[in-house]
Design a protein around this motif. Sequence first.
Motif, mmCIF file in Angstrom:
data_model
loop_
_atom_site.group_PDB
_atom_site.id
_atom_site.type_symbol
_atom_site.label_atom_id
_atom_site.label_comp_id
_atom_site.label_asym_id
_atom_site.label_seq_id
_atom_site.Cartn_x
_atom_site.Cartn_y
_atom_site.Cartn_z
ATOM 1 N N THR A 137 1.932 -30.496 17.653
ATOM 2 C CA THR A 137 2.353 -29.537 16.635
ATOM 3 C C THR A 137 2.015 -30.100 15.266
ATOM 4 O O THR A 137 2.431 -31.215 14.936
ATOM 5 C CB THR A 137 3.866 -29.277 16.724
ATOM 6 N N PRO A 138 1.234 -29.390 14.471
ATOM 7 C CA PRO A 138 0.812 -29.920 13.168
ATOM 8 C C PRO A 138 1.989 -30.407 12.327
ATOM 9 O O PRO A 138 2.994 -29.705 12.172
ATOM 10 C CB PRO A 138 0.122 -28.720 12.511
ATOM 11 N N SER A 139 1.867 -31.610 11.829
ATOM 12 C CA SER A 139 2.886 -32.197 10.967
ATOM 13 C C SER A 139 2.193 -33.180 10.039
ATOM 14 O O SER A 139 1.009 -33.480 10.197
ATOM 15 C CB SER A 139 3.959 -32.916 11.798
ATOM 16 N N LEU A 140 2.941 -33.685 9.064
ATOM 17 C CA LEU A 140 2.354 -34.600 8.104
ATOM 18 C C LEU A 140 1.779 -35.836 8.778
ATOM 19 O O LEU A 140 0.730 -36.346 8.386
ATOM 20 C CB LEU A 140 3.402 -35.013 7.061
ATOM 21 N N LYS A 141 2.428 -36.311 9.843
ATOM 22 C CA LYS A 141 1.958 -37.531 10.500
ATOM 23 C C LYS A 141 0.658 -37.308 11.268
ATOM 24 O O LYS A 141 -0.023 -38.267 11.641
ATOM 25 C CB LYS A 141 3.030 -38.075 11.442
ATOM 26 N N ASP A 142 0.326 -36.039 11.505
ATOM 27 C CA ASP A 142 -0.913 -35.738 12.220
ATOM 28 C C ASP A 142 -2.088 -35.484 11.286
ATOM 29 O O ASP A 142 -3.197 -35.204 11.748
ATOM 30 C CB ASP A 142 -0.722 -34.506 13.109
ATOM 31 N N CYS A 143 -1.865 -35.579 9.986
ATOM 32 C CA CYS A 143 -2.926 -35.256 9.020
ATOM 33 C C CYS A 143 -4.151 -36.150 9.203
ATOM 34 O O CYS A 143 -5.295 -35.680 9.129
ATOM 35 C CB CYS A 143 -2.397 -35.371 7.597
ATOM 36 N N ASP A 144 -3.929 -37.444 9.436
ATOM 37 C CA ASP A 144 -5.059 -38.358 9.599
ATOM 38 C C ASP A 144 -5.872 -38.000 10.830
ATOM 39 O O ASP A 144 -7.109 -38.024 10.804
ATOM 40 C CB ASP A 144 -4.572 -39.801 9.697
ATOM 41 N N ALA A 145 -5.179 -37.676 11.920
ATOM 42 C CA ALA A 145 -5.877 -37.317 13.149
ATOM 43 C C ALA A 145 -6.665 -36.021 12.966
ATOM 44 O O ALA A 145 -7.799 -35.895 13.441
ATOM 45 C CB ALA A 145 -4.888 -37.176 14.302
ATOM 46 N N ILE A 146 -6.075 -35.064 12.282
ATOM 47 C CA ILE A 146 -6.767 -33.795 12.033
ATOM 48 C C ILE A 146 -8.009 -34.029 11.182
ATOM 49 O O ILE A 146 -9.084 -33.484 11.461
ATOM 50 C CB ILE A 146 -5.817 -32.798 11.337
ATOM 51 N N ALA A 147 -7.886 -34.859 10.153
ATOM 52 C CA ALA A 147 -9.024 -35.157 9.277
ATOM 53 C C ALA A 147 -10.116 -35.889 10.051
ATOM 54 O O ALA A 147 -11.314 -35.606 9.872
ATOM 55 C CB ALA A 147 -8.561 -35.991 8.083
ATOM 56 N N ARG A 148 -9.719 -36.802 10.914
ATOM 57 C CA ARG A 148 -10.696 -37.534 11.722
ATOM 58 C C ARG A 148 -11.454 -36.578 12.636
ATOM 59 O O ARG A 148 -12.680 -36.624 12.738
ATOM 60 C CB ARG A 148 -9.981 -38.607 12.543
ATOM 61 N N ASN A 149 -10.722 -35.706 13.300
ATOM 62 C CA ASN A 149 -11.349 -34.750 14.211
ATOM 63 C C ASN A 149 -12.276 -33.797 13.468
ATOM 64 O O ASN A 149 -13.340 -33.426 13.973
ATOM 65 C CB ASN A 149 -10.283 -33.964 14.972
ATOM 66 N N GLN A 150 -11.861 -33.389 12.267
ATOM 67 C CA GLN A 150 -12.704 -32.498 11.477
ATOM 68 C C GLN A 150 -14.000 -33.203 11.078
ATOM 69 O O GLN A 150 -15.080 -32.597 11.078
ATOM 70 C CB GLN A 150 -11.965 -32.027 10.229
#
Length: 391
Positions: free
Chosen positions: A337-350
Amino acid sequence: MGTERVVKTGDIKGPAGVPHASLYEVITGLIEEKGPITFAEFMDAALYHPGGGYYVTECSRWGAEGDYVTNLDISPVFARMLATQLHEMWTVLDRPSPFHLVEAGAGRGLLTEVVLETLAERYPACFDTVRSVLVEKNPHLWKERSERTRWCGDIEEVGGPVTGCIYSLELLDSMPFHRVVRREDGLKEVYTATDGEGGLIDVEGEPSTDELAGYFEELDLQLHLGQQAEVGLAAREWIQRAGSLLDRGFVITVDYGMPARLLYAEGMRGTLMCHYRHTLNDNPYHAVGMQDITCHVDFTAIRNAGLRAGLEPTGYTNQRNFLLGLGVLDELEEVGTPSLKDCDAIARNQGIKDLIMPGGVGDKMKVFIQHKGVDVPALKGFSFKDMKYCL
């Protein structure tokens, strides 16, 4: 040069608006002394002259504050995948020690920095054998020499012969190139001249060297009437120098380009492109010393030049196929579930998505590897799709 015909007038009318007036004066002074100069001579001054050439000043060239982005600005995962390929090459070469890594056109040194970090983390035995040399013309970008890494200004200063890998990212496309056009009476070269009012213009004349006609003869093709094109004699020469430096190992070229039969196909009008503040234009005489000047790499010519230096084609493909073959999808991180702690992972995947996205840099950027002193290796980078027989 005989009768000359003006083809195009540059936007710049004199040194006004040009930050490096001395550079502009160097170029116009050269023209006054010699007459019209080859575009390769103009480009060499515009990009590399110590009096203000684009690539030898202290100005930022990459990222949001520069003029363009590279794979490294998109995602450090590119460098991590390159480290995986380099480790496999080390294994193919029977784990030599030292294992020389030579990055040509190193710029900020970020590519090799992440490569070494990845080797130390994932492949420590390989890392222990590495000796790296970063070749960069701009001394303002050099960092402190370490036990494992040193900097130099030219590939000739590396020493050798070496066993390992010579690699470059977007280097050959910015090497000075000649410009030509086919007319009814044969091949003409496009020169740089002054217009008498402080501007730079294109003029046509007889080729400055027989190598230009020989270039197309070697490729067994001819430009169509009126067709313009770029000829990378310097890039071809550089590959031969790299091959001569290498005793055993590989040369990796990552750049924009295509095979000759596509690059010089009917309907192509050349690929000259300038990068300025994240905008594109095709006027090399605009903002001299402030913008990058490039053209697509002719990978067929690079293959042929390599053969003359003992370099055999290992594989050729686009960046997407190369990264997929190396397992880039395994670098994706699970996101709940998208949260602040997942921002790095989302940016990496993007970032990974941007590296391999069809229609983007994943298609446009090509990877060509050549080898010397080793049996034909089957590298993981070409396990997804190898297109070397298209060259």
